[in-house]
Design an enzyme around this catalytic site. Structure first.
Site, PDB file in Angstrom:
ATOM      1  N   GLU A   1      -1.089  -3.567  13.601  1.00  0.00           N
ATOM      2  CA  GLU A   1      -1.937  -3.307  12.432  1.00  0.00           C
ATOM      3  C   GLU A   1      -3.383  -3.698  12.748  1.00  0.00           C
ATOM      4  O   GLU A   1      -4.307  -2.934  12.514  1.00  0.00           O
ATOM      5  CB  GLU A   1      -1.438  -4.089  11.215  1.00  0.00           C
ATOM      6  CG  GLU A   1      -2.360  -3.915  10.008  1.00  0.00           C
ATOM      7  CD  GLU A   1      -1.829  -4.506   8.709  1.00  0.00           C
ATOM      8  OE1 GLU A   1      -1.072  -5.489   8.758  1.00  0.00           O
ATOM      9  OE2 GLU A   1      -2.173  -3.959   7.653  1.00  0.00           O
TER      10      GLU A   1
ATOM     11  N   SER B   1       0.829  -1.212   0.000  1.00  0.00           N
ATOM     12  CA  SER B   1       0.000   0.000   0.000  1.00  0.00           C
ATOM     13  C   SER B   1       0.862   1.261   0.000  1.00  0.00           C
ATOM     14  O   SER B   1       1.759   1.409   0.824  1.00  0.00           O
ATOM     15  CB  SER B   1      -0.902   0.035   1.234  1.00  0.00           C
ATOM     16  OG  SER B   1      -1.693  -1.106   1.284  1.00  0.00           O
TER      17      SER B   1
HETATM   18  C1  LIG Z   1      -6.265  -3.326   0.538  1.00  0.00           C
HETATM   19  C2  LIG Z   1      -5.091  -4.198   0.855  1.00  0.00           C
HETATM   20  C3  LIG Z   1      -3.927  -3.611   1.287  1.00  0.00           C
HETATM   21  C4  LIG Z   1      -2.804  -4.395   1.554  1.00  0.00           C
HETATM   22  N1  LIG Z   1      -1.659  -3.759   1.925  1.00  0.00           N
HETATM   23  C5  LIG Z   1      -0.552  -4.491   2.125  1.00  0.00           C
HETATM   24  C6  LIG Z   1       0.687  -3.840   2.433  1.00  0.00           C
HETATM   25  O1  LIG Z   1       0.764  -2.616   2.536  1.00  0.00           O
HETATM   26  N2  LIG Z   1       1.784  -4.589   2.588  1.00  0.00           N
HETATM   27  C7  LIG Z   1       1.749  -5.949   2.492  1.00  0.00           C
HETATM   28  O2  LIG Z   1       2.792  -6.568   2.676  1.00  0.00           O
HETATM   29  N3  LIG Z   1       0.602  -6.598   2.190  1.00  0.00           N
HETATM   30  C8  LIG Z   1      -0.542  -5.900   1.995  1.00  0.00           C
HETATM   31  N4  LIG Z   1      -1.722  -6.552   1.671  1.00  0.00           N
HETATM   32  C9  LIG Z   1      -1.706  -7.992   1.468  1.00  0.00           C
HETATM   33  C10 LIG Z   1      -2.455  -8.784   2.527  1.00  0.00           C
HETATM   34  O3  LIG Z   1      -1.736  -8.813   3.722  1.00  0.00           O
HETATM   35  C11 LIG Z   1      -2.684 -10.171   1.946  1.00  0.00           C
HETATM   36  O4  LIG Z   1      -3.581 -10.020   0.865  1.00  0.00           O
HETATM   37  C12 LIG Z   1      -3.272 -11.128   2.973  1.00  0.00           C
HETATM   38  O5  LIG Z   1      -2.308 -11.451   3.933  1.00  0.00           O
HETATM   39  C13 LIG Z   1      -3.818 -12.412   2.321  1.00  0.00           C
HETATM   40  O6  LIG Z   1      -2.825 -13.026   1.537  1.00  0.00           O
HETATM   41  P1  LIG Z   1      -3.111 -13.488   0.003  1.00  0.00           P
HETATM   42  O7  LIG Z   1      -3.721 -12.294  -0.679  1.00  0.00           O
HETATM   43  O8  LIG Z   1      -1.840 -14.047  -0.544  1.00  0.00           O
HETATM   44  O9  LIG Z   1      -4.231 -14.579   0.106  1.00  0.00           O
HETATM   45  P2  LIG Z   1      -4.040 -16.143   0.344  1.00  0.00           P
HETATM   46  O10 LIG Z   1      -3.058 -16.382   1.432  1.00  0.00           O
HETATM   47  O11 LIG Z   1      -3.806 -16.806  -0.978  1.00  0.00           O
HETATM   48  O12 LIG Z   1      -5.475 -16.521   0.902  1.00  0.00           O
HETATM   49  C14 LIG Z   1      -6.601 -16.684   0.044  1.00  0.00           C
HETATM   50  C15 LIG Z   1      -7.772 -17.150   0.913  1.00  0.00           C
HETATM   51  O13 LIG Z   1      -7.443 -18.402   1.519  1.00  0.00           O
HETATM   52  C16 LIG Z   1      -7.589 -18.317   2.919  1.00  0.00           C
HETATM   53  N5  LIG Z   1      -6.558 -19.109   3.610  1.00  0.00           N
HETATM   54  C17 LIG Z   1      -5.237 -19.145   3.324  1.00  0.00           C
HETATM   55  N6  LIG Z   1      -4.601 -19.963   4.195  1.00  0.00           N
HETATM   56  C18 LIG Z   1      -5.542 -20.428   5.062  1.00  0.00           C
HETATM   57  C19 LIG Z   1      -5.496 -21.284   6.189  1.00  0.00           C
HETATM   58  N7  LIG Z   1      -4.387 -21.851   6.614  1.00  0.00           N
HETATM   59  N8  LIG Z   1      -6.673 -21.547   6.844  1.00  0.00           N
HETATM   60  C20 LIG Z   1      -7.839 -20.975   6.427  1.00  0.00           C
HETATM   61  N9  LIG Z   1      -7.938 -20.160   5.356  1.00  0.00           N
HETATM   62  C21 LIG Z   1      -6.806 -19.880   4.693  1.00  0.00           C
HETATM   63  C22 LIG Z   1      -7.423 -16.859   3.255  1.00  0.00           C
HETATM   64  O14 LIG Z   1      -8.015 -16.516   4.478  1.00  0.00           O
HETATM   65  C23 LIG Z   1      -8.104 -16.205   2.065  1.00  0.00           C
HETATM   66  O15 LIG Z   1      -9.487 -16.139   2.255  1.00  0.00           O
HETATM   67  C24 LIG Z   1      -2.865  -5.796   1.402  1.00  0.00           C
HETATM   68  C25 LIG Z   1      -4.049  -6.399   0.981  1.00  0.00           C
HETATM   69  C26 LIG Z   1      -5.149  -5.618   0.699  1.00  0.00           C
HETATM   70  C27 LIG Z   1      -6.398  -6.297   0.231  1.00  0.00           C
END
Ligand SMILES: Cc1cc2nc3c(=O)[nH]c(=O)nc-3n(C[C@H](O)[C@H](O)[C@H](O)COP(=O)(O)OP(=O)(O)OC[C@H]3O[C@@H](n4cnc5c(N)ncnc54)[C@H](O)[C@@H]3O)c2cc1C
Length: 405
Positions: free
Chosen positions: A251, A168
């Site tokens: 956070e 972000s």
């Molecule tokens: C608006 C926004 C701002 C962000 N800003 C930042 C930032 O500034 N810096 C940064 O580093 N990141 C940032 N992020 C990233 C955010 O931290 C990640 O999107 C988040 O941690 C989820 O990871 P992923 O997108 O890889 O989803 P995934 O890990 O692929 O997950 C996909 C889905 O599977 C589920 N899931 C995954 N593993 C499990 C499990 N073991 N048990 C149950 N369910 C599970 C998740 O809950 C989710 O619903 C941002 C995201 C958004 C949407």
């Protein structure tokens, strides 16, 4: 006793007097219009307010005064928050500092060396610097410990190569706090460190990603031989997992206040909105009884969430530490915010289907975009399901989930 009732009432008087003298009336109650998740409007009085609030240290009320914070106890900060709210005042620096105030600052205060605190904290308190956070990578979101972006020790500096994503505000940030792999041979959580990097260098490139709601507040961030001095390691070498988890608690704690649906719902109460768009019955109530019940249930959830938050703040009594309960509050805040956004869109009916164009009022278009961007609340900072895993393991003491790492 700084938090005795008398002392708090004395502080309330001082805070009110200072706010009345320093908060520009022209921007009263205009917080949601002037400050959004990814913007701070241009306005001379808003600038003045940012400067005054920052100089007073009250944008970071509980941070130590020797680094530019307000030096207030949690209870004093709560009094300040209420006095600000009564005047329609707000804290724009939490947005102007990016992740600085809500996450990185508290983590530097806890893990930083004296030199790091002196260098980084005062500009955050004054809202002069915007911080980004580089945690997520294309294959390391929820399974954060899989991160691959690496930092090599080059004697007097670190050499960083790899990619982050969803960063972000990276395109406007001066600083970034990153989790990087410093020992590729160690078990994955044991080979990670927390590094601070200056964004203003040729080795860092950012590419904004457009979101479903139209804005582009976050980026893909590439590190190609980026560098940072050895003194920018935050916390122990290869101890970044602990530092990083702590930051995530901050956070989540910062995300425990439920955001409204914005737009229509932010400017009007959900009741007023329903009366306007759905109509009223003979007794002047919202015409649709089922909707009335749902609005009441939502308002009770919102009230319960707010009261629980206030209770947690009061119980903390001067102790700013956060814990795994932040995960409970983050999920509760996500529920309340998304519930409100859903209700607002349903109430607007066809008027809640617009993307752009004259047939729609500004607040209707805004409600749609807020509903869309609100989907992210239950993803960023650790997704809803991951918070439930943390609650199950760290609070309820249930066995480890199937998550690896
Ligand atoms: C608006 C926004 C701002 C962000 N800003 C930042 C930032 O500034 N810096 C940064 O580093 N990141 C940032 N992020 C990233 C955010 O931290 C990640 O999107 C988040 O941690 C989820 O990871 P992923 O997108 O890889 O989803 P995934 O890990 O692929 O997950 C996909 C889905 O599977 C589920 N899931 C995954 N593993 C499990 C499990 N073991 N048990 C149950 N369910 C599970 C998740 O809950 C989710 O619903 C941002 C995201 C958004 C949407």
């Amino acid at each position: 006793m700084p938090d005795s009732t008398d002392a708090l009432e004395t502080f309330r008087g001082e805070a009110r007097a200072w706010l009345e003298e320093n908060f520009p009336k022209s921007i009263a109650h205009r917080g949601s219009e002037l400050i959004g998740m990814e913007h701070v409007a241009e306005d001379a009085d808003l600038d003045l307010w940012c400067q005054r609030l920052g100089a007073k240290g009250w944008a970071t009320p509980t941070w130590p005064s020797e680094y530019g914070g307000g030096g207030l106890s949690q209870l004093e900060a709560e009094v300040l928050r209420k006095e600000m709210s009564a005047l329609g005042a707000f804290n724009p620096l939490t947005v102007k500092a990016g992740m600085g105030i809500t996450m990185v600052g508290p983590t530097i205060l806890e893990y930083g060396t004296e030199e790091q605190k002196q260098r980084h904290i005062p500009p955050i308190c004054r809202g002069e610097v915007f911080w980004a956070l580089g945690y997520s990578e294309p294959n390391a979101g929820s399974d954060l410990a899989s991160l691959q972006c690496k930092a090599e020790d080059k004697g007097d500096h670190w050499l960083v190569n790899g990619q982050k994503t969803w960063t972000s505000g990276a395109n406007i940030a001066q600083w970034i706090g990153c989790l990087v792999r410093t020992d590729p041979d160690a078990p994955k959580r044991d080979g990670i460190s927390f590094l601070i990097l200056d964004m203003n260098q040729p080795g860092i490139e950012t590419r904004p990603i457009e979101l479903i709601a139209g804005a582009s507040p976050f980026c893909e961030t590439f590190f190609n031989d980026a560098t940072t001095p050895k003194g920018e390691l935050l916390g122990p070498l290869n101890g970044g997992w602990t530092v990083g988890k702590r930051l995530l608690q901050h956070e989540r704690a910062s995300q425990t206040g439920a955001r409204g649906a914005g737009g229509a719902a932010a400017k009007k109460s959900i009741h007023a909105l329903a009366k306007e768009y759905v109509g009223t019955d003979a007794e002047g109530r919202v015409a649709d009884p089922e909707l009335r019940t749902r609005i009441t249930a939502h308002l009770m959830n919102a009230k319960a969430q707010n009261l629980t938050l206030s209770r947690m703040i009061a119980e903390a009594r001067g102790n700013a530490k956060v814990s795994a309960t932040a995960s409970i509050m983050k999920n509760a805040a996500s529920d309340v915010s998304q519930e409100r956004a859903e209700l607002a869109i349903e109430i607007l009916g066809h008027s809640g289907l617009g993307w752009e164009g004259d047939p729609f009022e500004d607040h209707e278009l805004e409600a749609v975009r807020h509903w869309l961007s609100g989907k992210a609340i239950s993803i960023y900072g650790g997704s809803y399901e991951i918070q439930n895993n943390i609650i199950a393991k760290n609070i309820l003491g249930l066995p480890e989930s199937t998550q690896r790492g």
